[in-house]
Design an enzyme around this catalytic site. Structure first.
Site, PDB file in Angstrom:
ATOM      1  N   ASN A   1      33.995  53.623  27.592  1.00 48.13           N
ATOM      2  CA  ASN A   1      32.920  54.016  29.205  1.00 48.13           C
ATOM      3  C   ASN A   1      32.689  53.296  30.197  1.00 48.13           C
ATOM      4  O   ASN A   1      32.443  52.355  30.372  1.00 48.13           O
ATOM      5  CB  ASN A   1      31.718  55.072  28.122  1.00 48.13           C
ATOM      6  CG  ASN A   1      32.175  55.592  27.121  1.00 48.13           C
ATOM      7  OD1 ASN A   1      33.328  56.079  26.827  1.00 48.13           O
ATOM      8  ND2 ASN A   1      31.400  55.976  26.306  1.00 48.13           N
TER       9      ASN A   1
ATOM     10  N   HIS B   1      36.636  49.500  30.632  1.00 46.27           N
ATOM     11  CA  HIS B   1      37.844  50.337  31.839  1.00 46.27           C
ATOM     12  C   HIS B   1      36.571  50.486  33.345  1.00 46.27           C
ATOM     13  O   HIS B   1      36.944  51.182  34.119  1.00 46.27           O
ATOM     14  CB  HIS B   1      38.142  51.955  31.136  1.00 46.27           C
ATOM     15  CG  HIS B   1      38.898  51.770  30.631  1.00 46.27           C
ATOM     16  ND1 HIS B   1      39.868  52.761  29.347  1.00 46.27           N
ATOM     17  CD2 HIS B   1      39.920  50.910  29.609  1.00 46.27           C
ATOM     18  CE1 HIS B   1      40.184  51.995  28.204  1.00 46.27           C
ATOM     19  NE2 HIS B   1      40.623  51.112  28.937  1.00 46.27           N
TER      20      HIS B   1
ATOM     21  N   CYS C   1      37.058  47.619  47.562  1.00 44.15           N
ATOM     22  CA  CYS C   1      37.947  47.316  48.222  1.00 44.15           C
ATOM     23  C   CYS C   1      39.110  47.389  47.911  1.00 44.15           C
ATOM     24  O   CYS C   1      40.039  46.856  46.806  1.00 44.15           O
ATOM     25  CB  CYS C   1      37.794  46.394  49.794  1.00 44.15           C
ATOM     26  SG  CYS C   1      39.017  46.339  50.760  1.00 44.15           S
TER      27      CYS C   1
END
Ligand code: BJW
Ligand code: ZN
Length: 258
Positions: A106, A125, A133
């Site tokens: 999550n 993740h 950037c």
């Protein structure tokens, strides 16, 4: 073995090794009780777009406004969300079992907000609250009210002219952070019990973690509302909303943790 919550985890407790070294592998089902949408099934739809089709670099390159609007919508949901009893159970578990490791898929940061030690959490993740950037190392928080207005401008890098910022998450086809993977696999090597909480077990490499633990002879217990592709390899599956089953589970095993 699939267990109904009413069995009070009696059979499971017999299997639990001592002293406990727990690693939990977490998915979006843990935050469902906080009002956060999951990824698959009807819940994974946003304005007729499939969440899996938006979580790619190709989707972002094709339509960055669309993908940013999806993340902004999720941030708006997140900013009004609160941790639930499932998150809080993991905090209590850490209080009793200092070596608990949380490998979460999550991106919502709710385990840290609930109070788990950040050094014992791997957000494998990424993190939705940060933007980075596309070409340099610049990274910034973007989870403020003014940034999450629908159809607002796409954030740009202050260092690189006309380069978009993107959410600091891992999309399909992208490599997971090497240090995160190292830490996660180290915790799996060291654990003797793995709790697999609220994940469909369909996204790799995380979906392979329960099998890795099983291959090492560890006990694996799944918490989900329904069977998943992982159910057949788990020692036990506890079906029901994890915000209800996890507190009950902790209550029943707490005498093992004192
Ligand atoms: C409840 C509940 C309640 C509901 N209580 N439960 C090996 C084989 C095949 C393919 C691959 C492979 N290795 C790599 C791949 C490719 C790919 C992959 O896995 N594809 C599969 C779809 C087949 N993996 C990758 O690309 C990964 N990168 C990688 O491996 O790099 C090297 C490489 C690249 C390319 C080829 C080969 C190697 C990166 C994966 C990144 C995934 N990113 C996302 C988006 C993150 C950012 C964001 O949030 O926007 O991560 S996709 C999405 O899925 C998100 C989630 O973290 C992840 C997992 O979803 P999750 O959490 O399981 O949610 P759901 O909805 O699926 O399930 C919810 C569950 O909760 C359900 O079971 C419900 O029943 C349950 N539930 N309420 C308890 N109250
Ligand atoms: Zn830059």
């Amino acid at each position: 073995m699939n267990i109904d919550i009413n069995c009070m985890f009696k059979k499971i407790i017999e299997d639990i090794p001592k002293p406990l070294k727990i690693v939990s592998v977490v998915g979006s089902g843990l935050s469902k009780g906080s009002g956060m949408p999951t990824f698959r099934g009807k819940d994974g739809l946003w304005r007729n777009y499939n969440a899996q089709d938006l979580a790619t670099l190709q989707a972002f390159r094709k339509d960055p406004h669309l993908v940013w609007n999806w993340y902004k919508w999720r941030m708006r949901v997140l900013l009004s969300a609160q941790t639930n009893a499932g998150h809080q159970t993991l905090v209590k578990l850490e209080e009793k079992c200092a070596n608990l490791g949380i490998i979460t898929q999550n991106v919502d940061g709710l385990n840290e907000i609930a109070g788990n030690d950040p050094s014992r959490i791997v957000e494998i993740h990424g993190r939705i609250r940060y933007a980075r950037c596309m070409s340099c190392d610049y990274i910034t928080r973007w989870d403020t009210e003014e940034n999450i207005i629908e159809d607002g401008p796409i954030p740009k890098c202050p260092n690189c002219p006309n380069t978009f910022l993107r959410p600091d998450v891992v999309w399909f086809g992208e490599q997971l952070d090497h240090n995160d993977l190292y830490k996660a696999t180290d915790w799996i090597d060291q654990c003797n019990l793995m709790l697999v909480i609220g994940t469909s077990g369909t996204v790799y490499p995380v979906a392979s973690f329960p099998q890795i633990a099983k291959n090492q002879g560890k006990i694996v217990i799944e918490f989900n509302i329904e069977p998943t592709p992982l159910t057949s390899i788990c020692d036990h599956s506890i079906f029901g909303p994890c915000e209800e089953t996890l507190p009950k589970f902790l209550e029943d095993i707490s005498y093992l943790l004192t």
